[in-house]
Design a protein around this motif. Structure first.
Motif, PDB file in Angstrom:
ATOM      1  N   PHE A   1      41.975  -3.769  36.696  1.00 32.55           N
ATOM      2  CA  PHE A   1      41.636  -4.011  35.292  1.00 32.55           C
ATOM      3  C   PHE A   1      42.041  -2.846  34.409  1.00 32.55           C
ATOM      4  CE2 PHE A   1      38.795  -7.262  36.979  1.00 32.55           C
ATOM      5  CZ  PHE A   1      38.866  -8.243  36.001  1.00 32.55           C
ATOM      6  N   GLU A   2      42.597  -3.172  33.247  1.00 37.55           N
ATOM      7  CA  GLU A   2      42.761  -2.191  32.182  1.00 37.55           C
ATOM      8  C   GLU A   2      41.427  -2.041  31.465  1.00 37.55           C
ATOM      9  OE1 GLU A   2      47.397  -3.345  31.137  1.00 37.55           O
ATOM     10  OE2 GLU A   2      45.754  -4.331  30.078  1.00 37.55           O
ATOM     11  N   LEU A   3      41.161  -0.850  30.960  1.00 37.91           N
ATOM     12  CA  LEU A   3      39.884  -0.570  30.311  1.00 37.91           C
ATOM     13  C   LEU A   3      40.113   0.047  28.938  1.00 37.91           C
ATOM     14  CD1 LEU A   3      38.075   1.108  33.361  1.00 37.91           C
ATOM     15  CD2 LEU A   3      38.016  -1.298  32.707  1.00 37.91           C
ATOM     16  N   ASP A   4      39.304  -0.371  27.962  1.00 37.74           N
ATOM     17  CA  ASP A   4      39.210   0.308  26.668  1.00 37.74           C
ATOM     18  C   ASP A   4      40.569   0.445  25.993  1.00 37.74           C
ATOM     19  OD1 ASP A   4      38.045   1.581  24.547  1.00 37.74           O
ATOM     20  OD2 ASP A   4      37.761   3.506  25.565  1.00 37.74           O
ATOM     21  N   GLN A   5      41.276  -0.660  25.845  1.00 39.52           N
ATOM     22  CA  GLN A   5      42.612  -0.650  25.242  1.00 39.52           C
ATOM     23  C   GLN A   5      42.563  -1.332  23.876  1.00 39.52           C
ATOM     24  OE1 GLN A   5      45.313   1.014  26.762  1.00 39.52           O
ATOM     25  NE2 GLN A   5      43.560   1.704  27.979  1.00 39.52           N
ATOM     26  N   ARG A   6      42.478  -0.521  22.828  1.00 48.31           N
ATOM     27  CA  ARG A   6      42.333  -1.080  21.484  1.00 48.31           C
ATOM     28  C   ARG A   6      43.539  -1.896  21.065  1.00 48.31           C
ATOM     29  NH1 ARG A   6      37.761   0.460  18.932  1.00 48.31           N
ATOM     30  NH2 ARG A   6      36.825   2.491  19.457  1.00 48.31           N
TER      31      ARG A   6
ATOM     32  N   GLU B   1      39.156   3.923  16.140  1.00 44.25           N
ATOM     33  CA  GLU B   1      40.294   4.494  16.845  1.00 44.25           C
ATOM     34  C   GLU B   1      40.304   6.001  16.597  1.00 44.25           C
ATOM     35  OE1 GLU B   1      45.172   4.016  16.866  1.00 44.25           O
ATOM     36  OE2 GLU B   1      43.977   3.270  15.198  1.00 44.25           O
ATOM     37  N   GLU B   2      40.844   6.749  17.539  1.00 44.80           N
ATOM     38  CA  GLU B   2      40.842   8.208  17.417  1.00 44.80           C
ATOM     39  C   GLU B   2      41.536   8.684  16.149  1.00 44.80           C
ATOM     40  OE1 GLU B   2      39.301  10.348  19.263  1.00 44.80           O
ATOM     41  OE2 GLU B   2      38.573   8.936  20.768  1.00 44.80           O
ATOM     42  N   THR B   3      42.490   7.918  15.647  1.00 43.00           N
ATOM     43  CA  THR B   3      43.223   8.331  14.453  1.00 43.00           C
ATOM     44  C   THR B   3      42.665   7.730  13.165  1.00 43.00           C
ATOM     45  OG1 THR B   3      44.813   6.573  14.960  1.00 43.00           O
ATOM     46  CG2 THR B   3      45.388   8.806  15.653  1.00 43.00           C
ATOM     47  N   ASP B   4      41.575   6.999  13.250  1.00 47.19           N
ATOM     48  CA  ASP B   4      40.872   6.504  12.059  1.00 47.19           C
ATOM     49  C   ASP B   4      39.682   7.422  11.812  1.00 47.19           C
ATOM     50  OD1 ASP B   4      42.675   4.461  11.966  1.00 47.19           O
ATOM     51  OD2 ASP B   4      41.313   2.912  12.679  1.00 47.19           O
ATOM     52  N   LEU B   5      39.800   8.300  10.827  1.00 47.82           N
ATOM     53  CA  LEU B   5      38.871   9.411  10.687  1.00 47.82           C
ATOM     54  C   LEU B   5      37.806   9.168   9.629  1.00 47.82           C
ATOM     55  CD1 LEU B   5      41.355  12.425  10.849  1.00 47.82           C
ATOM     56  CD2 LEU B   5      39.892  11.551  12.680  1.00 47.82           C
TER      57      LEU B   5
ATOM     58  N   ARG C   1      34.211   9.550   3.514  1.00 44.32           N
ATOM     59  CA  ARG C   1      35.543   8.978   3.306  1.00 44.32           C
ATOM     60  C   ARG C   1      36.119   8.555   4.660  1.00 44.32           C
ATOM     61  NH1 ARG C   1      40.830  11.511   2.965  1.00 44.32           N
ATOM     62  NH2 ARG C   1      39.787  13.527   3.196  1.00 44.32           N
ATOM     63  N   VAL C   2      36.510   7.300   4.758  1.00 46.47           N
ATOM     64  CA  VAL C   2      37.104   6.775   5.987  1.00 46.47           C
ATOM     65  C   VAL C   2      38.545   6.391   5.694  1.00 46.47           C
ATOM     66  CG1 VAL C   2      37.052   4.925   7.710  1.00 46.47           C
ATOM     67  CG2 VAL C   2      34.916   5.981   6.940  1.00 46.47           C
ATOM     68  N   VAL C   3      39.456   6.895   6.522  1.00 53.35           N
ATOM     69  CA  VAL C   3      40.886   6.619   6.376  1.00 53.35           C
ATOM     70  C   VAL C   3      41.361   5.934   7.655  1.00 53.35           C
ATOM     71  CG1 VAL C   3      43.170   7.579   5.960  1.00 53.35           C
ATOM     72  CG2 VAL C   3      41.148   8.663   4.940  1.00 53.35           C
ATOM     73  N   THR C   4      41.871   4.721   7.517  1.00 54.13           N
ATOM     74  CA  THR C   4      42.381   3.987   8.668  1.00 54.13           C
ATOM     75  C   THR C   4      43.906   3.966   8.639  1.00 54.13           C
ATOM     76  OG1 THR C   4      42.240   1.868   7.497  1.00 54.13           O
ATOM     77  CG2 THR C   4      40.333   2.530   8.802  1.00 54.13           C
ATOM     78  N   ASP C   5      44.509   4.017   9.826  1.00 54.78           N
ATOM     79  CA  ASP C   5      45.965   3.979   9.919  1.00 54.78           C
ATOM     80  C   ASP C   5      46.440   2.520  10.012  1.00 54.78           C
ATOM     81  OD1 ASP C   5      45.489   3.169  12.527  1.00 54.78           O
ATOM     82  OD2 ASP C   5      46.052   5.069  13.436  1.00 54.78           O
ATOM     83  N   PRO C   6      47.737   2.272  10.154  1.00 56.58           N
ATOM     84  CA  PRO C   6      48.231   0.889  10.053  1.00 56.58           C
ATOM     85  C   PRO C   6      47.822  -0.043  11.179  1.00 56.58           C
ATOM     86  CG  PRO C   6      49.984   2.445   9.511  1.00 56.58           C
ATOM     87  CD  PRO C   6      48.846   3.244  10.067  1.00 56.58           C
ATOM     88  N   LEU C   7      47.402   0.477  12.333  1.00 60.34           N
ATOM     89  CA  LEU C   7      47.111  -0.390  13.469  1.00 60.34           C
ATOM     90  C   LEU C   7      45.794  -0.020  14.130  1.00 60.34           C
ATOM     91  CD1 LEU C   7      50.589  -0.619  15.257  1.00 60.34           C
ATOM     92  CD2 LEU C   7      49.445  -2.424  13.969  1.00 60.34           C
ATOM     93  N   TYR C   8      45.140  -1.040  14.677  1.00 60.79           N
ATOM     94  CA  TYR C   8      43.971  -0.935  15.548  1.00 60.79           C
ATOM     95  C   TYR C   8      42.711  -0.478  14.812  1.00 60.79           C
ATOM     96  CZ  TYR C   8      48.002  -0.339  18.686  1.00 60.79           C
ATOM     97  OH  TYR C   8      49.211  -0.450  19.305  1.00 60.79           O
ATOM     98  N   LEU C   9      41.653  -1.225  15.032  1.00 63.62           N
ATOM     99  CA  LEU C   9      40.346  -0.898  14.478  1.00 63.62           C
ATOM    100  C   LEU C   9      39.295  -1.024  15.574  1.00 63.62           C
ATOM    101  CD1 LEU C   9      40.532  -2.958  11.173  1.00 63.62           C
ATOM    102  CD2 LEU C   9      40.465  -0.464  11.307  1.00 63.62           C
ATOM    103  N   GLY C  10      38.223  -0.320  15.401  1.00 59.88           N
ATOM    104  CA  GLY C  10      37.057  -0.564  16.217  1.00 59.88           C
ATOM    105  C   GLY C  10      36.063  -1.384  15.405  1.00 59.88           C
ATOM    106  N   ARG C  11      34.797  -1.160  15.656  1.00 62.83           N
ATOM    107  CA  ARG C  11      33.775  -1.866  14.878  1.00 62.83           C
ATOM    108  C   ARG C  11      33.493  -1.182  13.559  1.00 62.83           C
ATOM    109  NH1 ARG C  11      30.140  -5.328  18.993  1.00 62.83           N
ATOM    110  NH2 ARG C  11      31.721  -5.499  20.610  1.00 62.83           N
ATOM    111  N   GLY C  12      34.064   0.024  13.367  1.00 63.27           N
ATOM    112  CA  GLY C  12      33.986   0.659  12.072  1.00 63.27           C
ATOM    113  C   GLY C  12      32.964   1.764  11.978  1.00 63.27           C
TER     114      GLY C  12
END
Length: 581
Positions: A360-365, A473-477, A535-546
């Protein structure tokens, strides 16, 4: 076995070797590979093993139907060509969502067969509509069935995970592979190349398997992660050798038949129920339907460790629930709870971003999106299939499409996979930590959202406290900032998050988590007339629950500067909104 399936004899591919002699010592079932791995496995809480699936409306099990219906609309929207594209992303799809032992949504849309030879669109009256019971070529999702068959051997003590595969298949030692272990093959850390053109480079099934056994490594075992079909082809041979039976027979006898997955297996006979895949001119197969799309699996008679399984959304729901139950469904147990736990334990701690259990793959956004987390397991298939199983919330999202019909060049299906998984995740909602609602940063990619409040902090300074739910995501700060000049310039505000031990964020930013629980955040406020903002900045791809913020309180000695629960109007939201779940 269902009449929809058959076990077709494969020329030149008969497993005749006897079962490995008794007396081998198996490693413990749960075993860590590195200091970073938890030998107990993840904190997986299984559902009662007696749980069987039943249909339910989302609202009846506490879900918000709106995100689910939005996901249905999003998936259906991909069935129409965009712009000048010759074909849609896929002609049709079947999606299924399960939650807490209930099937809460199934949707079939579009076409199972829409194109003929040369990729020419068929007249409407010659097309075959997609139905809930349509049988799909699962492509690499087949790897999960091979992996389960291997783990069953481990469970019986007949295979040791850290034993070289060559112990059981001596021919595998060729090409410097004598030290490659079963575990490394299951976690794609063997050092194998990703693929070989077996179907075109070798004349028959025997020579194709021999080529895999003889293939040298591309990297020393255990030194890199590289997803490889050869890993699972090799393990399929292992299963056949030790069981003394073909892989399709083993999967049927030990997995699908006991679970009642009557429409799952290799080489389906009910071709009229299958979704078509690609039009292939080389090899000259025409529109492939009812045969495995993968050329290497096709050249091995339709049965291989890496591809070849056909199934329906309903059957995959049974498999998902069996795993959520700890390996049992109805009266059949295919795995022990310890075995399931190991399959969804990250054994690739040395390769960040490539979390992988046994098969199984795990935790793949990139395809699990808002369902992803340390205890979310799944797999994808090249034909346009995916399965995501979340052990934290006892939910699963299955999306089956015929993406490669009529061409494999229609584009990436990952947006649809993310939309389907996110629909189920967002339907579950997040209960506010305090009061009836909480501030939510939104669920849009490539956006910046701010939540701002004004504070008059005395010379003695003050303290800020708030509850924080962070799953990005790690890059959504998330940035916590202050301004002393009315918002012209901003400076980071260092803060500490307490979640089973404090975590410091001296640069005022945070991301990631995946723990899906509220935490307590604290910060020291400098004196002065301040603007405070999240302030939340999201990149062009992949989100979590926010990101959610709740129960904001700012205090100074002897005074209350801000009570967010009592005065929500004190905040100025831009992209943020109050949500009740």
């Amino acid at each position: 076995m269902s009449a929809a399936l058959r076990r077709r004899p494969r020329q030149g591919r008969v497993a005749t070797a006897a079962v490995l002699a008794a007396g081998l010592v198996a490693v413990p079932l749960v075993h860590a590979t590195s200091a970073s791995a938890d030998p107990r496995g993840p904190a997986v809480g299984f559902m009662p093993p007696s749980t069987t699936l039943a249909a339910a409306d989302p609202a009846d099990v506490g879900l918000d139907p709106a995100p689910i219906e939005e996901a249905v609309a999003q998936v259906r929207a991909h069935e129409v060509p965009v712009g000048s594209a010759a074909y849609p992303l896929y002609p049709g799809a079947v999606g299924l969502m399960g939650y807490q032992g209930k099937v809460v949504r199934t949707d079939a849309s579009g076409w199972a067969v829409a194109y003929g030879d040369e990729g020419v669109a068929l007249p409407t009256d010659e097309r075959v509509p997609m139905r809930e019971e349509t049988i799909f070529d699962l492509a690499s999702v087949s790897k999960l069935f091979t992996s389960i068959a291997v783990v069953q051997l481990v469970q019986e003590g007949r295979v040791a995970l850290d034993e070289p595969l060559a112990t059981y298949l001596p021919e595998f030692a060729a090409g410097g592979k004598e030290e490659v272990t079963v575990r490394q093959l299951l976690t794609h850390t063997s050092g194998f190349v990703s693929w070989l053109p077996l179907w075109s480079a070798y004349p028959d099934p025997e020579s194709r398997i021999a080529a895999v056994m003889a293939q040298p490594l591309d990297a020393p075992p255990g030194t890199r992660y590289l997803y490889s079909d050869l890993n699972l082809i090799s393990l399929g041979v292992l299963v056949e050798r030790l069981r003394g039976a073909p892989l399709d027979q083993v999967v049927a006898d030990r997995i699908t038949d006991p679970l009642g997955m009557t429409d799952t297996g290799y080489n389906p006979t009910a071709v009229e129920r299958t979704a078509a895949t690609e039009y292939q001119a080389s090899p000259p197969r025409g529109v492939v339907r009812g045969e495995v799309h993968d050329e290497n699996a096709w050249s091995l008679g339709g049965v291989a460790g890496h591809a070849g399984v056909f199934s329906t959304a309903g059957d995959l729901a049974i498999l998902s629930q069996a795993l959520l139950n700890g390996g049992r469904y109805g009266k059949a147990r295919i795995l022990s709870p310890a075995s399931v736990r190991l399959m969804v334990t990250d054994l690739n701690g040395a390769f960040p971003g490539d979390a992988h259990g046994l098969g199984f793959e795990l935790d793949q956004r990139w395809y699990m999106d808002a369902m992803s987390g340390p205890r979310t397991a799944g797999h994808t298939g090249y034909t346009g299939t995916s399965i995501v199983i979340d052990f934290d919330t006892h939910s699963f999202a299955i999306l089956l499409t015929n993406r490669v019909h009529p061409s494999r060049d229609s584009g990436s299906i990952n947006p649809a996979r993310r939309e389907w998984a996110s629909g189920l995740a967002r339907a579950q909602g997040i209960e506010p930590r305090r009061g009836a609602d909480a501030w939510f940063s939104g669920d849009e990619n490539a956006t910046t959202s701010t939540l701002t409040a004004s504070l008059d902090v005395p010379a003695s300074g003050g303290r800020l406290a708030f509850d924080l739910y962070l799953d990005t995501e790690e890059t959504d700060l998330l940035h916590l900032e202050t301004s002393a000049d009315g918002g012209t310039t901003w400076a980071p505000l260092p803060f500490t998050v307490r979640d089973r031990g404090p975590a410091e964020h001296p640069d005022g930013t945070a991301s990631g988590s995946g723990t899906r629980r509220w935490t307590q955040a604290r910060a020291q406020l400098p004196p002065g007339d301040l603007e405070l903002r999240w302030r939340v900045v999201t990149d062009p791809l992949y989100l979590g629950r926010g990101v959610l913020v709740d129960d904001v309180v700012a205090r100074a000695p002897g005074s209350l500067l801000l009570d967010g629960e009592a005065t929500p109007e004190a905040f100025r939201p831009d992209g943020w909104r109050l949500v009740s779940r």
